[in-house]
Design a protein around this motif. Structure first.
Motif, PDB file in Angstrom:
ATOM      1  N   GLU A 199      -0.291   2.104 -13.827  1.00 51.96           N
ATOM      2  CA  GLU A 199      -1.299   3.138 -13.544  1.00 51.96           C
ATOM      3  C   GLU A 199      -1.845   3.112 -12.121  1.00 51.96           C
ATOM      4  O   GLU A 199      -2.715   3.903 -11.785  1.00 51.96           O
ATOM      5  CB  GLU A 199      -2.486   3.105 -14.528  1.00 51.96           C
ATOM      6  CG  GLU A 199      -2.099   3.297 -15.984  1.00 51.96           C
ATOM      7  CD  GLU A 199      -1.218   4.540 -16.177  1.00 51.96           C
ATOM      8  OE1 GLU A 199      -1.474   5.543 -15.486  1.00 51.96           O
ATOM      9  OE2 GLU A 199      -0.275   4.492 -16.981  1.00 51.96           O
ATOM     10  N   TRP A 200      -1.386   2.177 -11.283  1.00 52.86           N
ATOM     11  CA  TRP A 200      -1.864   2.126  -9.899  1.00 52.86           C
ATOM     12  C   TRP A 200      -0.675   2.145  -8.940  1.00 52.86           C
ATOM     13  O   TRP A 200       0.355   1.544  -9.217  1.00 52.86           O
ATOM     14  CB  TRP A 200      -2.706   0.871  -9.648  1.00 52.86           C
ATOM     15  CG  TRP A 200      -3.989   0.891 -10.418  1.00 52.86           C
ATOM     16  CD1 TRP A 200      -4.159   0.501 -11.714  1.00 52.86           C
ATOM     17  CD2 TRP A 200      -5.262   1.351  -9.968  1.00 52.86           C
ATOM     18  NE1 TRP A 200      -5.466   0.694 -12.097  1.00 52.86           N
ATOM     19  CE2 TRP A 200      -6.169   1.215 -11.040  1.00 52.86           C
ATOM     20  CE3 TRP A 200      -5.739   1.873  -8.744  1.00 52.86           C
ATOM     21  CZ2 TRP A 200      -7.516   1.564 -10.935  1.00 52.86           C
ATOM     22  CZ3 TRP A 200      -7.077   2.222  -8.654  1.00 52.86           C
ATOM     23  CH2 TRP A 200      -7.954   2.075  -9.736  1.00 52.86           C
ATOM     24  N   THR A 201      -0.878   2.825  -7.808  1.00 53.75           N
ATOM     25  CA  THR A 201       0.145   2.870  -6.773  1.00 53.75           C
ATOM     26  C   THR A 201      -0.290   2.051  -5.565  1.00 53.75           C
ATOM     27  O   THR A 201      -1.396   2.246  -5.055  1.00 53.75           O
ATOM     28  CB  THR A 201       0.388   4.336  -6.326  1.00 53.75           C
ATOM     29  OG1 THR A 201       0.875   5.072  -7.440  1.00 53.75           O
ATOM     30  CG2 THR A 201       1.399   4.406  -5.187  1.00 53.75           C
ATOM     31  N   GLY A 202       0.544   1.127  -5.145  1.00 50.65           N
ATOM     32  CA  GLY A 202       0.279   0.372  -3.925  1.00 50.65           C
ATOM     33  C   GLY A 202       0.973   1.023  -2.753  1.00 50.65           C
ATOM     34  O   GLY A 202       2.145   1.398  -2.847  1.00 50.65           O
ATOM     35  N   ILE A 203       0.228   1.200  -1.671  1.00 51.92           N
ATOM     36  CA  ILE A 203       0.805   1.754  -0.441  1.00 51.92           C
ATOM     37  C   ILE A 203       0.615   0.682   0.618  1.00 51.92           C
ATOM     38  O   ILE A 203      -0.510   0.193   0.801  1.00 51.92           O
ATOM     39  CB  ILE A 203       0.064   3.037  -0.002  1.00 51.92           C
ATOM     40  CG1 ILE A 203      -0.097   3.986  -1.196  1.00 51.92           C
ATOM     41  CG2 ILE A 203       0.772   3.717   1.164  1.00 51.92           C
ATOM     42  CD1 ILE A 203      -1.150   5.065  -0.956  1.00 51.92           C
ATOM     43  N   ALA A 204       1.688   0.292   1.294  1.00 56.21           N
ATOM     44  CA  ALA A 204       1.549  -0.802   2.262  1.00 56.21           C
ATOM     45  C   ALA A 204       2.324  -0.533   3.537  1.00 56.21           C
ATOM     46  O   ALA A 204       3.372   0.111   3.514  1.00 56.21           O
ATOM     47  CB  ALA A 204       2.003  -2.124   1.642  1.00 56.21           C
ATOM     48  N   VAL A 205       1.785  -1.036   4.647  1.00 58.82           N
ATOM     49  CA  VAL A 205       2.428  -0.908   5.964  1.00 58.82           C
ATOM     50  C   VAL A 205       2.406  -2.275   6.657  1.00 58.82           C
ATOM     51  O   VAL A 205       1.552  -3.106   6.357  1.00 58.82           O
ATOM     52  CB  VAL A 205       1.718   0.146   6.855  1.00 58.82           C
ATOM     53  CG1 VAL A 205       1.665   1.504   6.170  1.00 58.82           C
ATOM     54  CG2 VAL A 205       0.312  -0.317   7.235  1.00 58.82           C
ATOM     55  N   PRO A 206       3.349  -2.504   7.591  1.00 55.60           N
ATOM     56  CA  PRO A 206       3.385  -3.807   8.271  1.00 55.60           C
ATOM     57  C   PRO A 206       2.371  -3.912   9.412  1.00 55.60           C
ATOM     58  O   PRO A 206       2.062  -2.917  10.065  1.00 55.60           O
ATOM     59  CB  PRO A 206       4.813  -3.848   8.835  1.00 55.60           C
ATOM     60  CG  PRO A 206       5.185  -2.412   9.040  1.00 55.60           C
ATOM     61  CD  PRO A 206       4.470  -1.614   7.981  1.00 55.60           C
ATOM     62  N   VAL A 207       1.865  -5.125   9.611  1.00 57.76           N
ATOM     63  CA  VAL A 207       1.058  -5.446  10.792  1.00 57.76           C
ATOM     64  C   VAL A 207       1.862  -6.470  11.588  1.00 57.76           C
ATOM     65  O   VAL A 207       2.220  -7.521  11.048  1.00 57.76           O
ATOM     66  CB  VAL A 207      -0.297  -6.068  10.394  1.00 57.76           C
ATOM     67  CG1 VAL A 207      -1.070  -6.524  11.628  1.00 57.76           C
ATOM     68  CG2 VAL A 207      -1.118  -5.088   9.566  1.00 57.76           C
ATOM     69  N   PHE A 208       2.157  -6.150  12.836  1.00 59.85           N
ATOM     70  CA  PHE A 208       2.974  -7.051  13.642  1.00 59.85           C
ATOM     71  C   PHE A 208       2.101  -7.944  14.520  1.00 59.85           C
ATOM     72  O   PHE A 208       1.033  -7.535  14.976  1.00 59.85           O
ATOM     73  CB  PHE A 208       3.973  -6.255  14.484  1.00 59.85           C
ATOM     74  CG  PHE A 208       4.977  -5.516  13.633  1.00 59.85           C
ATOM     75  CD1 PHE A 208       6.010  -6.211  13.011  1.00 59.85           C
ATOM     76  CD2 PHE A 208       4.861  -4.147  13.403  1.00 59.85           C
ATOM     77  CE1 PHE A 208       6.918  -5.551  12.200  1.00 59.85           C
ATOM     78  CE2 PHE A 208       5.776  -3.478  12.587  1.00 59.85           C
ATOM     79  CZ  PHE A 208       6.800  -4.180  11.983  1.00 59.85           C
ATOM     80  N   GLY A 209       2.566  -9.168  14.753  1.00 61.00           N
ATOM     81  CA  GLY A 209       1.810 -10.135  15.547  1.00 61.00           C
ATOM     82  C   GLY A 209       2.169 -10.074  17.015  1.00 61.00           C
ATOM     83  O   GLY A 209       2.986  -9.252  17.426  1.00 61.00           O
ATOM     84  N   PRO A 210       1.565 -10.941  17.815  1.00 59.15           N
ATOM     85  CA  PRO A 210       1.781 -10.958  19.261  1.00 59.15           C
ATOM     86  C   PRO A 210       3.257 -11.182  19.626  1.00 59.15           C
ATOM     87  O   PRO A 210       3.709 -10.731  20.665  1.00 59.15           O
ATOM     88  CB  PRO A 210       0.934 -12.141  19.732  1.00 59.15           C
ATOM     89  CG  PRO A 210      -0.071 -12.357  18.655  1.00 59.15           C
ATOM     90  CD  PRO A 210       0.586 -11.943  17.386  1.00 59.15           C
ATOM     91  N   ASP A 211       4.012 -11.872  18.757  1.00 63.75           N
ATOM     92  CA  ASP A 211       5.435 -12.120  19.013  1.00 63.75           C
ATOM     93  C   ASP A 211       6.313 -10.997  18.445  1.00 63.75           C
ATOM     94  O   ASP A 211       7.531 -11.121  18.398  1.00 63.75           O
ATOM     95  CB  ASP A 211       5.849 -13.458  18.392  1.00 63.75           C
ATOM     96  CG  ASP A 211       5.562 -13.483  16.881  1.00 63.75           C
ATOM     97  OD1 ASP A 211       4.985 -12.487  16.365  1.00 63.75           O
ATOM     98  OD2 ASP A 211       5.905 -14.479  16.222  1.00 63.75           O
ATOM     99  N   ASN A 212       5.669  -9.904  18.007  1.00 65.57           N
ATOM    100  CA  ASN A 212       6.331  -8.750  17.390  1.00 65.57           C
ATOM    101  C   ASN A 212       6.970  -9.064  16.047  1.00 65.57           C
ATOM    102  O   ASN A 212       7.674  -8.243  15.477  1.00 65.57           O
ATOM    103  CB  ASN A 212       7.361  -8.119  18.335  1.00 65.57           C
ATOM    104  CG  ASN A 212       6.676  -7.521  19.551  1.00 65.57           C
ATOM    105  OD1 ASN A 212       5.628  -6.874  19.410  1.00 65.57           O
ATOM    106  ND2 ASN A 212       7.218  -7.754  20.726  1.00 65.57           N
TER     107      ASN A 212
END
Lengths: 255, 255
Positions: A199-212
């Motif tokens: 019943e729930w949808t997860g939406i996710a995106v990446p977070v990149f660090g200083p080293d990409n």
């Protein structure tokens, strides 16, 4: 050194004791703690006395025990989790203001997804993805995003393990997961209903660090029938970009 | 049990090792860690290996060590600090939106003020009151508020200790502090410039728990010349009232 007759170290037994405390059971009696930790009462008693002495466990006026502030302080001071969430919080707040549901920040640790921050709304009834909780990588949108941008060797390692279904919709076929990972790398986000919580949808995106490299996943959890998913993705992408920028700026300052 | 030749327990030595990590020095070599912890290299080596095994310390690719995610997780799961800040965060956010400086939440622990949450603004240049940092009770507005509503016996205990000046304006005269405490109880807040950090004014109000005892202090830190102090006090009082209400509601649910 310092091992019990069973050969288990003091550190291992302390980890078992501290693991017994959790969100659903933050306080307990000494005998309850010993039972949950799987330790003899006399062993637990001796270790707890020492832990209380150092403030890692607190004894309440009624004699019950709970995890101590000093334990939190020790863990928090040098913590990667805390530094990350401190930088991310203003950006998560921006998302939260638009989404009015749960907004989470998660990292990979010891082969699972670990939630390091969550902002919530009283409007959300979902009792999941609490701070310091874990989820299997393949059963969370954050996990799939973290995996998609991880080294191929780590992906192979995860996908050759047995993959248990958390809900009827959890994807457990390694081949199908690989298709999703390729799709995530191309589109830059994932939005899958019901894989972790029905019943729930997860939406996710990446977070990149200083080293990409991949540093974290930023996620929103919305009701399955939510029509606004296409609008939430850009909000998450914008915030994730801001967090990446903040991480880079912080790394540059430290140099 | 499990004591070194000096009679020090494993737990005590682990606390010394974990205390070596902090905000300013989150990663270090094994020998650096042993030195900061005041432990022989061989002892540190053995303990660190066991801590790494349990994820409480992480070994980076370059060999340096840092506090592990698992340490944070263990401390966070059953933590009073985390539960408190989770309930308080939305209300702190309301204050932050109005004040645009540091907004903090602090508790008393082991006779000092411990900051459990802080929201900041890029506009604030103050490098103080970080999360998991401590301050002497008499040298922080939060400390004075927490002390004002503490039992008389605890006040006596604190005020008979030597009171060191943190700045030239820190109040160190027990009689004068008692006058301020009476004033805080009557007015319901404190606003004192320069007692903890020169050029900054701390404004703090009490947050009461479900038992109507003092649970935390809510605080804002503004530049000394800030004219808006009279407007910040009602914002803090309103938010503190909201946090108290949330703490009561949470306690009622647990019963």
């Amino acid at each position: 050194m310092a091992n019990s007759p069973s050969g288990e170290s003091v550190i291992s037994r302390v980890v078992r004791l501290m693991s017994a405390f959790d969100r659903d059971l933050p306080t307990m009696t000494l005998s309850g703690l010993a039972r949950r930790a799987g330790l003899p009462l006399t062993t637990a008693h001796r270790l707890v006395d020492d832990l209380v002495l150092h403030g890692l466990i607190e004894r309440l006026p009624d004699g019950n025990l709970r995890s101590g502030m000093r334990m939190w302080e020790l863990a928090a001071r040098g913590s990667r989790a805390l530094n990350l969430r401190e930088l991310a919080l203003p950006f998560m707040d921006d998302v939260q203001a638009a989404v009015h549901q749960h907004t989470t920040l998660a990292v990979l640790d010891h082969g699972t997804v670990l939630y390091v921050e969550r902002l919530s709304s009283p409007a959300s009834s979902l009792d999941a993805a609490h701070i310091a909780q874990r989820m299997p990588i393949h059963a969370a949108s954050s996990g799939l995003v973290l995996l998609a941008f991880s080294p191929a060797r780590f992906q192979d390692e995860v996908l050759t393990r047995p993959l248990a279904a958390v809900t009827p919709e959890t994807i457990t076929d390694p081949g199908l997961i690989r298709k999703h990972l390729a799709d995530i790398r191309q589109r830059g986000y994932v939005a899958l209903p019901g894989i972790g919580v029905t019943e729930w949808t997860g939406i996710a995106v990446p977070v990149f660090g200083p080293d990409n490299g991949i540093a974290a996943a930023l996620n929103a959890i919305v009701p399955r029938q939510e029509a606004a998913v296409p609008l939430i993705v850009p909000a998450l992408l914008t915030a994730a970009h801001g967090i990446s920028r903040a991480l880079k700026a912080a790394a540059a300052t430290r140099r």
